[in-house]
Design a protein around this motif. Structure first.
Motif, PDB file in Angstrom:
ATOM      1  N   GLY A 137       0.784  -1.222   0.000  1.00 38.87           N
ATOM      2  CA  GLY A 137       0.000   0.000   0.000  1.00 38.87           C
ATOM      3  C   GLY A 137       0.815   1.271   0.000  1.00 38.87           C
ATOM      4  O   GLY A 137       0.262   2.363   0.078  1.00 38.87           O
ATOM      5  N   HIS A 138       2.143   1.157  -0.109  1.00 41.93           N
ATOM      6  CA  HIS A 138       3.008   2.332  -0.033  1.00 41.93           C
ATOM      7  C   HIS A 138       3.474   2.834  -1.392  1.00 41.93           C
ATOM      8  O   HIS A 138       4.121   3.886  -1.470  1.00 41.93           O
ATOM      9  CB  HIS A 138       4.218   2.026   0.841  1.00 41.93           C
ATOM     10  CG  HIS A 138       3.867   1.705   2.258  1.00 41.93           C
ATOM     11  ND1 HIS A 138       3.366   2.649   3.126  1.00 41.93           N
ATOM     12  CD2 HIS A 138       3.907   0.541   2.951  1.00 41.93           C
ATOM     13  CE1 HIS A 138       3.137   2.078   4.299  1.00 41.93           C
ATOM     14  NE2 HIS A 138       3.447   0.810   4.214  1.00 41.93           N
ATOM     15  N   ARG A 139       3.171   2.123  -2.465  1.00 45.51           N
ATOM     16  CA  ARG A 139       3.594   2.544  -3.796  1.00 45.51           C
ATOM     17  C   ARG A 139       2.424   2.412  -4.760  1.00 45.51           C
ATOM     18  O   ARG A 139       1.488   1.644  -4.542  1.00 45.51           O
ATOM     19  CB  ARG A 139       4.757   1.672  -4.302  1.00 45.51           C
ATOM     20  CG  ARG A 139       6.110   1.911  -3.650  1.00 45.51           C
ATOM     21  CD  ARG A 139       6.758   3.181  -4.164  1.00 45.51           C
ATOM     22  NE  ARG A 139       6.716   3.279  -5.604  1.00 45.51           N
ATOM     23  CZ  ARG A 139       7.581   2.682  -6.435  1.00 45.51           C
ATOM     24  NH1 ARG A 139       8.552   1.938  -5.959  1.00 45.51           N
ATOM     25  NH2 ARG A 139       7.470   2.862  -7.745  1.00 45.51           N
ATOM     26  N   LEU A 140       2.512   3.182  -5.838  1.00 47.00           N
ATOM     27  CA  LEU A 140       1.527   3.092  -6.905  1.00 47.00           C
ATOM     28  C   LEU A 140       2.089   2.202  -8.004  1.00 47.00           C
ATOM     29  O   LEU A 140       3.234   2.381  -8.430  1.00 47.00           O
ATOM     30  CB  LEU A 140       1.239   4.479  -7.472  1.00 47.00           C
ATOM     31  CG  LEU A 140       0.268   4.542  -8.655  1.00 47.00           C
ATOM     32  CD1 LEU A 140      -1.145   4.189  -8.203  1.00 47.00           C
ATOM     33  CD2 LEU A 140       0.289   5.927  -9.285  1.00 47.00           C
ATOM     34  N   GLY A 141       1.293   1.237  -8.427  1.00 44.88           N
ATOM     35  CA  GLY A 141       1.716   0.348  -9.504  1.00 44.88           C
ATOM     36  C   GLY A 141       0.569   0.099 -10.461  1.00 44.88           C
ATOM     37  O   GLY A 141      -0.454   0.790 -10.430  1.00 44.88           O
ATOM     38  N   ILE A 142       0.741  -0.901 -11.300  1.00 45.60           N
ATOM     39  CA  ILE A 142      -0.312  -1.265 -12.244  1.00 45.60           C
ATOM     40  C   ILE A 142      -0.444  -2.777 -12.280  1.00 45.60           C
ATOM     41  O   ILE A 142       0.491  -3.518 -11.938  1.00 45.60           O
ATOM     42  CB  ILE A 142      -0.015  -0.751 -13.671  1.00 45.60           C
ATOM     43  CG1 ILE A 142       1.337  -1.283 -14.170  1.00 45.60           C
ATOM     44  CG2 ILE A 142      -0.071   0.756 -13.726  1.00 45.60           C
ATOM     45  CD1 ILE A 142       1.603  -1.017 -15.633  1.00 45.60           C
ATOM     46  N   GLU A 143      -1.611  -3.230 -12.686  1.00 45.98           N
ATOM     47  CA  GLU A 143      -1.804  -4.650 -12.953  1.00 45.98           C
ATOM     48  C   GLU A 143      -1.117  -4.992 -14.271  1.00 45.98           C
ATOM     49  O   GLU A 143      -0.884  -4.124 -15.118  1.00 45.98           O
ATOM     50  CB  GLU A 143      -3.293  -4.966 -13.026  1.00 45.98           C
ATOM     51  CG  GLU A 143      -4.011  -4.733 -11.709  1.00 45.98           C
ATOM     52  CD  GLU A 143      -5.509  -4.912 -11.827  1.00 45.98           C
ATOM     53  OE1 GLU A 143      -5.989  -5.023 -12.979  1.00 45.98           O
ATOM     54  OE2 GLU A 143      -6.191  -4.924 -10.797  1.00 45.98           O
ATOM     55  N   SER A 144      -0.808  -6.257 -14.450  1.00 46.04           N
ATOM     56  CA  SER A 144      -0.052  -6.671 -15.631  1.00 46.04           C
ATOM     57  C   SER A 144      -0.772  -6.324 -16.928  1.00 46.04           C
ATOM     58  O   SER A 144      -0.124  -6.057 -17.949  1.00 46.04           O
ATOM     59  CB  SER A 144       0.226  -8.177 -15.561  1.00 46.04           C
ATOM     60  OG  SER A 144      -0.976  -8.904 -15.350  1.00 46.04           O
ATOM     61  N   ALA A 145      -2.108  -6.267 -16.892  1.00 45.34           N
ATOM     62  CA  ALA A 145      -2.854  -5.929 -18.106  1.00 45.34           C
ATOM     63  C   ALA A 145      -2.594  -4.492 -18.551  1.00 45.34           C
ATOM     64  O   ALA A 145      -2.852  -4.139 -19.699  1.00 45.34           O
ATOM     65  CB  ALA A 145      -4.350  -6.137 -17.870  1.00 45.34           C
TER      66      ALA A 145
END
Length: 774
Positions: A512-520
Motif C-alpha cells: 500500500g506504499h507505492r503506486l503500480g499497475i496490474e499486468s494488463a
C-alpha cells in the motif's frame, strides 16, 4: 475491597403484570408498592436480579435491580450492595438515552436496590442465539447508538470495561426503543480523587501487557482502560455480524469484519477514527463518494468545463471557487510551452487549461483506484479531497518562462539551494496556498483547512500513492501534458495513448506504499513512456525551440550570470507578471536597457527575436555532439559531449557540478576562434552552446501479476529500453552549437571545416579569454 465473583446475566421473557411483589421482595415492596406494580422477572445473574415494575399512575415501566433470591447470606448481600453502589455512583451523574437513568435507590436497606430505566428488549447474546436479524437501516442505527454512548462515557472520563454481549440490550423495534448498555459493576474508578483504582473488567478485553494486572490496583491515568472498551466493542460487534450485516453487500460485510478486527486489535483507538471507519463500512467507496460535491453544481446537477484533449472536466462549487481567484485566473496568460509556438503554431495553450485537465485526470484515476480495496483501506475522504485540491493547484505558482528559469538555476546556480527554491514554481504554489489571501480563503471556505494541509502534504510527497499519482512514473500530470501538448502541437503521437486502460490498471503495491499497475496495464504504460520519448525528441528538444531557449538563457546569463541576489530579484519580478509578453516588456527589456552600451547591443540581438517573432533572427543549430560520438582521430579519447555533461542526473543534486562549464566556455571559445580564422569577426554572443537538461531518475514502475500475485519492476517485463522508464529525459538531447544567423550564413558551406578546426582548438586546451561568459 472484597473481590467480586464473576457474574453471568441471563434474560428471561417478561412476565405478565401481576401487581403484587413476591414474598422475597417484601422488604422492597414496603418502599415501592404504593407507586409501582410488580411486572415480573427481567433477568437474573449469579448474585443479582432485575425485575420489571410499572408506575401505577402512568403505566410507565421501570427496572428494579437488587439481590438474586438465591443470595441469602449477609456476606453475599454485602457483595451485591457494593456492586449496586458502584453502579449508582457511576450512573447518577450521566445522562444519555442509551444508559440507565437512576430514579430511586436504597443501598443501605436490608435488601439493597435501585430503580432505573427499563428496556423492553433482550440482550445481544439472546438476540443472536435466537437467530434474529435486523434490516441494515436498523442495524446501522443500533451500531451508531452503541458507538455514541461509549464515546459519551469516555468523554465523561468513564469506561465500561465489561462490554460483552450480555451487557447490551436491544429490541427488534430499534428506532422506537434503541439500545441500552447495562451492568456497570466493573467500573474501575474507586474514587474520583484518587489516581489509583482496581483493574477489573473482562479479562479477554485486556492486551497481553495488561493481563498480569487484572484485579490489581493500578494508576488509572496510565492504564489504557479505553482500549478495553474498544476491544470489547470489536468482539461484541463481530459476534453480531450475522444479526446486523447479513443483508449488506459483500464489500460492506468484508469492511465490517475488518472494522471489528481493527477495534479488537487497537488499530483504531480514537473516536474520530472509529466513526470514520464505520462510515466506510456503510459505504466502502466513501473515500470517493464523500467528495462527490466537488463535481456537481450548487443544485446538485452536473457541471463541466470543456477542454481539448479529453472529455469535459466536472467542476462543482469548491473547484470553481479556486478557479475564479486571481491567482488561478493569472494562469490564462502563462503558456504551457515557452517558445514552442514558434515551430508549432497551435502550441499556445496555457497552464490554466492544463491545470483543469489534471484535475479531470485526477477524478478519472481515483474513480479507478477506489476499486482497489487496499487503497480504500489506507486512504481517507480527507486525503482524497486534499489530493484533488493538489491536482487543481499544482501549477498555480507557475510564472512566465518558469521551467526555463528553473533549468538555468539547476545548471548554473546548482550550489545555491536558495536560488533553486526561489525559481521553483512548485514552491511558489505552496507559498500562494498559504499566503495569497484570496486563494487561501477560497480553499478554506469551500474545501476546508484540512484539505489545504492535505494538499500540501501531497505536493511535498508525504502521502504514499497519492503523491506518486501526482508526480511519479505514470502520474496524471504527465498523462495530461503529454496528450494535451501533442494535440496542440499537431503531432500524431498522442492519438494512441490509452488513458482509460492505464487508469483501469492502477493499483497499490508494496503493502500500500507505492503506486503500480496490474499486468494488463503494461502496454498502456509503455505507450505513455513512448509518447514521452517522442515528445521530448520531436517537440520539447526540437532544434529550433532549443535555439530560442538558448537565446533566452543567454539573456539571463548576461543579466544575472551567477549572482544569486540578481537572479532572485529577477525571479520575484517574473512572478508578478501575467504573461510572457509582460515579462519581456516589464522585466527583461528594462534590465537589458540598463547594460553598458556595447554589451546592451549584443544582448539585444538575443532578446529581440523573442519579441519580434522573426524566424530569420533565431540562432541556427550548426554542430551536434551526442554521447555516442567517437572521439576525433589522433585526439584525446573523451568526446566533446562527455567532456561537458557529467554521467549522472542533476536537476536536484547539489553534490557536484552537473555541467563542466569550464569546458562549455572552452568549446565556445574554440568556435569563436575558428570563425575568426575563417574571416568572421565573432564574439561571445555569436556562439551559444546548448547543454542538455536532465531530470532526476525516477523509481521504477511496479507491475502486479493478477495470476501469480508477484510484484516486479516493469523493466523486468517490458521489451523497451530500461532508461525510458528510469531516466526518461536524461541526456536525451545532444550538445548543440548554435550560431547567430549573421555568423551562420557566411560559413554554411564550410561547416565541416569549422567543426574540424574548432575541435582542434578545443582539444589543444587553449586558455580561455578572460571575458568569456558561460
Amino acid at each position: 475491597m472484597a473481590k467480586r465473583p464473576a457474574r453471568r446475566q441471563t434474560s428471561t421473557p417478561t412476565l405478565p403484570l401481576s401487581g403484587s411483589f413476591p414474598h422475597y421482595l417484601s422488604a422492597i415492596a414496603r418502599d415501592l408498592s404504593r407507586r409501582y406494580a410488580f411486572g415480573g422477572e427481567a433477568g437474573r445473574g449469579k448474585t443479582g436480579a432485575a425485575y420489571k415494575i410499572v408506575d401505577v399512575h402512568t403505566d410507565r415501566p421501570f427496572c428494579l435491580k437488587t439481590c438474586s433470591p438465591d443470595v441469602t447470606d449477609a456476606a453475599g448481600r454485602e457483595q451485591v450492595r457494593e456492586t449496586l453502589s458502584t453502579e449508582v455512583k457511576i450512573l447518577r451523574p450521566l445522562s444519555h438515552r442509551c444508559l440507565p437513568a437512576i430514579y430511586d435507590a436504597q443501598l443501605k436497606a436490608e435488601l439493597p436496590y435501585y430503580v432505573c430505566t427499563y428496556h423492553p428488549g433482550v440482550t445481544f447474546k439472546r438476540f443472536r442465539l435466537e437467530g434474529r436479524k435486523l434490516p441494515l437501516r436498523e442495524s446501522t442505527s443500533a451500531i451508531w447508538s452503541l458507538l455514541d454512548v461509549m464515546k459519551y462515557l469516555h468523554n465523561q472520563d468513564r469506561q465500561h470495561c465489561d462490554l460483552h454481549s450480555e451487557n447490551v440490550m436491544i429490541s427488534p423495534e430499534v428506532f422506537r426503543d434503541g439500545i441500552m448498555v447495562i451492568d456497570f459493576s466493573s467500573g474501575h474508578r474507586g474514587s474520583d480523587s484518587s489516581p489509583d483504582t482496581f483493574n477489573r473488567g473482562n479479562f479477554a478485553f485486556k492486551p497481553v501487557s495488561d493481563q498480569p494486572q487484572a484485579g490489581r490496583r493500578v494508576t488509572r491515568k496510565v492504564t489504557q482502560f479505553e482500549q478495553y472498551d474498544f476491544a470489547g466493542l470489536g468482539m461484541l460487534l463481530a459476534q453480531m455480524k450475522d444479526s446486523f450485516f447479513a443483508g449488506a453487500s459483500r464489500q460492506s460485510q468484508s469492511a465490517y469484519v475488518d472494522f471489528c478486527g481493527a477495534l479488537r486489535n487497537g488499530d483504531i483507538n480514537t473516536w474520530d477514527a472509529i466513526e470514520d471507519r464505520f462510515l466506510t463500512v456503510l459505504d466502502p467507496y466513501r473515500i470517493w463518494t464523500g467528495n462527490a460535491d466537488l463535481f456537481t453544481s450548487a443544485d446538485g446537477g452536473p457541471q463541466a468545463i470543456s477542454l481539448p484533449a479529453g472529455v469535459g472536466v466536472a467542476v462543482g462549487v469548491a473547484p470553481l471557487a479556486v478557479v475564479n481567484t486571481s491567482a488561478f485566473q493569472r494562469l490564462r496568460g502563462i503558456r504551457q510551452l515557452s517558445f514552442c509556438e514558434w515551430f508549432f503554431p497551435g502550441a499556445s495553450h496555457t497552464r490554466f487549461e492544463h491545470s483543469l485537465g489534471v484535475f479531470g485526470r485526477a477524478k478519472s484515476a481515483i474513480e479507478s483506484l477506489v476499486h482497489d480495496r487496499a487503497f480504500r483501506d489506507l486512504r481517507s475522504v480527507a486525503q482524497i479531497r486534499g489530493f484533488l485540491l493538489a491536482a487543481l493547484v499544482h501549477d498555480v505558482g507557475h510564472y512566465p518562462f518558469g521551467h526555463l528559469v528553473e533549468q538555468y538555476a539547476a545548471s548554473r546556480l546548482w550550489k545555491s539551494a536558495a536560488a533553486k527554491e526561489a525559481a521553483s514554481h512548485s514552491r511558489h504554489s505552496l507559498w500562494l496556498m498559504d499566503n495569497d489571501e484570496e486563494l487561501r480563503t477560497a480553499i478554506d471556505e469551500h474545501w476546508g483547512p484540512e484539505a489545504r494541509l492535505n494538499a500540501r502534504r501531497t505536493l511535498t510527497k508525504q502521502v504514499p500513492v497519492l503523491s506518486e499519482l501526482l508526480d511519479g512514473p505514470i502520474d496524471i500530470d504527465k498523462v495530461d501534458y503529454l496528450a494535451r501538448d501533442a494535440v496542440h502541437c499537431g503531432v500524431p503521437f498522442g492519438a494512441g495513448l490509452d488513458v482509460s486502460g492505464l487508469h483501469r490498471a492502477l493499483r497499490v503495491v508494496h503493502g500500500g506504499h507505492r503506486l503500480g499497475i496490474e499486468s494488463a496495464g503494461v502496454p498502456a504504460a509503455e505507450g505513455l513512456m513512448v509518447l514521452q520519448d517522442q515528445m521530448l525528441s520531436s517537440v520539447y528538444w526540437h532544434p529550433t525551440i532549443r535555439g530560442l531557449i538558448c537565446m533566452f538563457h543567454g539573456v539571463l546569463a548576461n543579466l544575472v550570470s551567477k549572482d544569486e541576489a540578481l537572479f532572485n530579484g529577477l525571479v520575484e519580478e517574473l512572478k508578478r507578471c501575467t504573461s510572457e509578453d509582460d515579462a519581456i516588456r516589464s522585466v527583461l527589456r528594462p534590465r537589458v536597457d540598463m547594460l553598458p552600451k556595447k554589451k546592451r547591443e549584443s544582448v539585444q540581438r538575443l532578446l529581440s527575436p523573442l519579441v519580434r517573432l522573426k524566424f530569420s533572427d533565431i540562432y541556427v543549430p550548426t554542430v551536434t555532439y551526442a554521447p555516442t560520438d567517437p572521439p576525433p582521430e589522433h585526439l584525446p579519447s573523451d568526446n566533446a559531449y562527455r567532456s561537458i555533461v557529467k554521467d549522472f542526473t542533476h536537476t536536484e543534486s547539489t553534490a557536484a557540478e552537473p555541467v563542466n562549464w569550464h569546458n562549455v566556455r572552452r568549446l565556445r571559445t574554440a568556435y569563436i576562434a575558428a570563425l575568426i580564422e575563417m574571416g568572421q569577426p565573432a564574439d561571445d554572443l555569436h556562439v551559444v552552446i546548448d547543454v542538455p537538461y536532465g531530470k532526476s531518475s525516477r523509481q521504477n514502475l511496479i507491475v502486479y501479476s493478477d495470476r501469480t500475485g508477484v510484484e516486479k519492476d516493469i523493466t523486468d517485463i517490458s521489451h523497451l529500453k530500461e532508461t525510458i522508464f528510469t531516466m526518461p529525459a536524461t541526456f536525451l538531447s545532444p550538445v548543440r552549437v548554435y550560431l547567430a544567423p549573421e555568423m551562420h550564413a557566411p560559413v554554411s558551406e564550410r561547416i565541416s571545416r569549422l567543426r574540424q578546426r574548432a575541435e582542434e582548438i578545443f582539444y589543444e586546451r587553449r586558455p580561455l579569454n578572460d571575458h568569456a561568459d558561460e
